[in-house]
Scaffold this active site. Structure first.
Site, PDB file in Angstrom:
ATOM      1  N   THR A 122       6.666  -6.626  -5.083  1.00 10.96           N
ATOM      2  CA  THR A 122       6.134  -5.146  -4.713  1.00 10.96           C
ATOM      3  C   THR A 122       4.737  -5.587  -4.077  1.00 10.96           C
ATOM      4  OG1 THR A 122       5.608  -2.995  -5.506  1.00 10.96           O
ATOM      5  CG2 THR A 122       5.379  -4.800  -7.146  1.00 10.96           C
ATOM      6  N   GLY A 123       4.037  -4.421  -3.596  1.00  7.42           N
ATOM      7  CA  GLY A 123       2.558  -4.538  -3.032  1.00  7.42           C
ATOM      8  C   GLY A 123       2.807  -3.827  -1.392  1.00  7.42           C
ATOM      9  N   VAL A 124       1.845  -4.453  -0.664  1.00  9.95           N
ATOM     10  CA  VAL A 124       1.590  -4.147   0.636  1.00  9.95           C
ATOM     11  C   VAL A 124       2.549  -4.949   1.396  1.00  9.95           C
ATOM     12  CG1 VAL A 124       0.094  -3.906   2.472  1.00  9.95           C
ATOM     13  CG2 VAL A 124      -0.659  -3.063   0.255  1.00  9.95           C
ATOM     14  N   GLY A 125       3.497  -4.351   1.954  1.00 10.51           N
ATOM     15  CA  GLY A 125       4.770  -5.255   2.875  1.00 10.51           C
ATOM     16  C   GLY A 125       3.975  -5.961   3.738  1.00 10.51           C
ATOM     17  N   THR A 149       7.468   0.766  -6.151  1.00 16.98           N
ATOM     18  CA  THR A 149       8.664   0.076  -5.615  1.00 16.98           C
ATOM     19  C   THR A 149       9.477  -0.502  -6.916  1.00 16.98           C
ATOM     20  OG1 THR A 149       7.844  -0.408  -3.327  1.00 16.98           O
ATOM     21  CG2 THR A 149       9.579  -2.102  -4.219  1.00 16.98           C
ATOM     22  N   ARG A 178       8.218   1.641  10.951  1.00 19.97           N
ATOM     23  CA  ARG A 178       7.638   0.491  10.137  1.00 19.97           C
ATOM     24  C   ARG A 178       8.735   0.012   9.231  1.00 19.97           C
ATOM     25  NH1 ARG A 178       6.337  -0.203   4.246  1.00 19.97           N
ATOM     26  NH2 ARG A 178       4.933  -1.946   4.078  1.00 19.97           N
ATOM     27  N   SER A 200       9.411  -2.372   5.740  1.00 18.64           N
ATOM     28  CA  SER A 200       9.078  -2.842   4.420  1.00 18.64           C
ATOM     29  C   SER A 200       9.454  -4.178   4.261  1.00 18.64           C
ATOM     30  CB  SER A 200       9.619  -1.939   3.730  1.00 18.64           C
ATOM     31  OG  SER A 200       9.602  -2.473   2.405  1.00 18.64           O
ATOM     32  N   ASP A 201       8.606  -4.839   3.388  1.00 20.71           N
ATOM     33  CA  ASP A 201       8.909  -6.237   3.112  1.00 20.71           C
ATOM     34  C   ASP A 201      10.110  -6.227   2.300  1.00 20.71           C
ATOM     35  OD1 ASP A 201       7.211  -4.880   1.060  1.00 20.71           O
ATOM     36  OD2 ASP A 201       7.940  -6.719  -0.224  1.00 20.71           O
TER      37      ASP A 201
END
Ligand code: ASP
Length: 280
Positions: free
Chosen positions: A203-206, A154, A182, A184-185
């Protein structure tokens, strides 16, 4: 004036030395070009400019090079916010546009500022964003082999301009292989937030970022008087109980530039006209 950008996460185990060097070179070129741009533009204009360049670079998981979802389609999300208006605009799960961040920018002046799915796609088409496939052969290969594109990142940018205004933008192709629908954050205030005190892009796991409301918490803590370092430390400590996977970049109103990640390592670069810093 200060500028920091990120390009998601880098995995030493699944990516080559050449990829690392290519990402470092791309980030250096983009942060320096964007800094030149910031000299004559606002923070808000600059974050869009910087994120657009990263969306156009297939090394990153945003715009061209976005990851493919479990049903074989690419759906992208992007958002932006600035300290002058405290407006947030974004698109969620948009398809077939080259630069999702430009659609988010177009929405910035509208009353309805966050659009998802079909609504976002039809808004884009009505506003002249032509149909454009952001798929690249490498992502299709990974999809067919059912291998997640490890570390493909991202993108995001935070800028502080000459007038002291702050803006943040984030754009993503998502996690890869996610269920259609789904969210995303990246186009939520957990993943991207800015006010007159601080701006943050994550960034990372939403799911982890939303659970910890990372960007909102950091900005709120700085607004309430915490130092940017203390705000990051507290927020990242709150990710620990569930092993939250996140990275964030930030700039506060004093010009302190900060970044932190919960797993090595977030790909980032910052520049202030003299000092350049990147990941190693
Ligand atoms: N945060 C993005 C998402 O969960 C993915 C990433 O940052 O790599 O959609």
């Amino acid at each position: 004036m200060k500028l920091i950008i990120h390009g998601g996460f880098f995995s030493e185990s699944s990516q080559s030395h050449e990829t690392k060097k290519a990402k470092q070179d791309a980030l250096e070129r983009i942060v320096k070009q964007s800094y030149e741009y910031l000299k004559n533009h606002t923070a808000l204009e600059t974050i869009v400019y910087a994120v657009e360049q990263m969306e156009n670079d297939e090394l990153f998981n945003a715009g061209i090079g976005s990851q493919i979802q479990s049903d074989g389609k690419i759906r992208m999300s992007a958002s932006m916010m600035d300290s002058v208006t405290e407006r947030f605009s974004g698109v969620i799960n948009i398809e077939d546009v080259k630069n999702p961040i430009r659609v988010a920018e177009k929405l910035f002046t509208y009353d309805d500022r966050v659009l998802g799915g079909e609504g976002a796609i039809s808004f884009a088409r009505k506003n002249g964003f032509e149909k454009f496939s952001t798929e690249i052969p490498q992502r299709r290969k990974e999809y067919e082999e059912k291998v997640a594109a490890q570390g493909t990142g991202t993108v995001g940018c935070v800028a502080l301009d000459a007038k002291g205004n702050i803006a943040a933008a984030t754009s993503t192709g998502g996690k890869g292989f996610e269920m259609p629908g789904r969210i995303s954050d990246s186009a939520t205030t957990a993943g991207n937030y800015a006010n007159a005190f601080c701006g943050v892009s994550c960034t990372g796991v939403g799911e982890d970022i939303v659970s910890a409301s990372v960007a909102t918490k950091i900005v709120t803590r700085v607004t309430d008087g915490m130092s940017i370092k203390a705000a990051f430390d507290r927020t990242f400590a709150e990710l620990k109980p569930y092993d939250g996977f996140a990275g964030a970049i930030a700039i506060d109103k004093e010009g302190n530039v900060y970044h932190q990640d919960s797993f090595p390592k977030m790909v980032f670069a910052s520049f202030d006209g003299t000092n350049f810093e990147t990941f190693d």
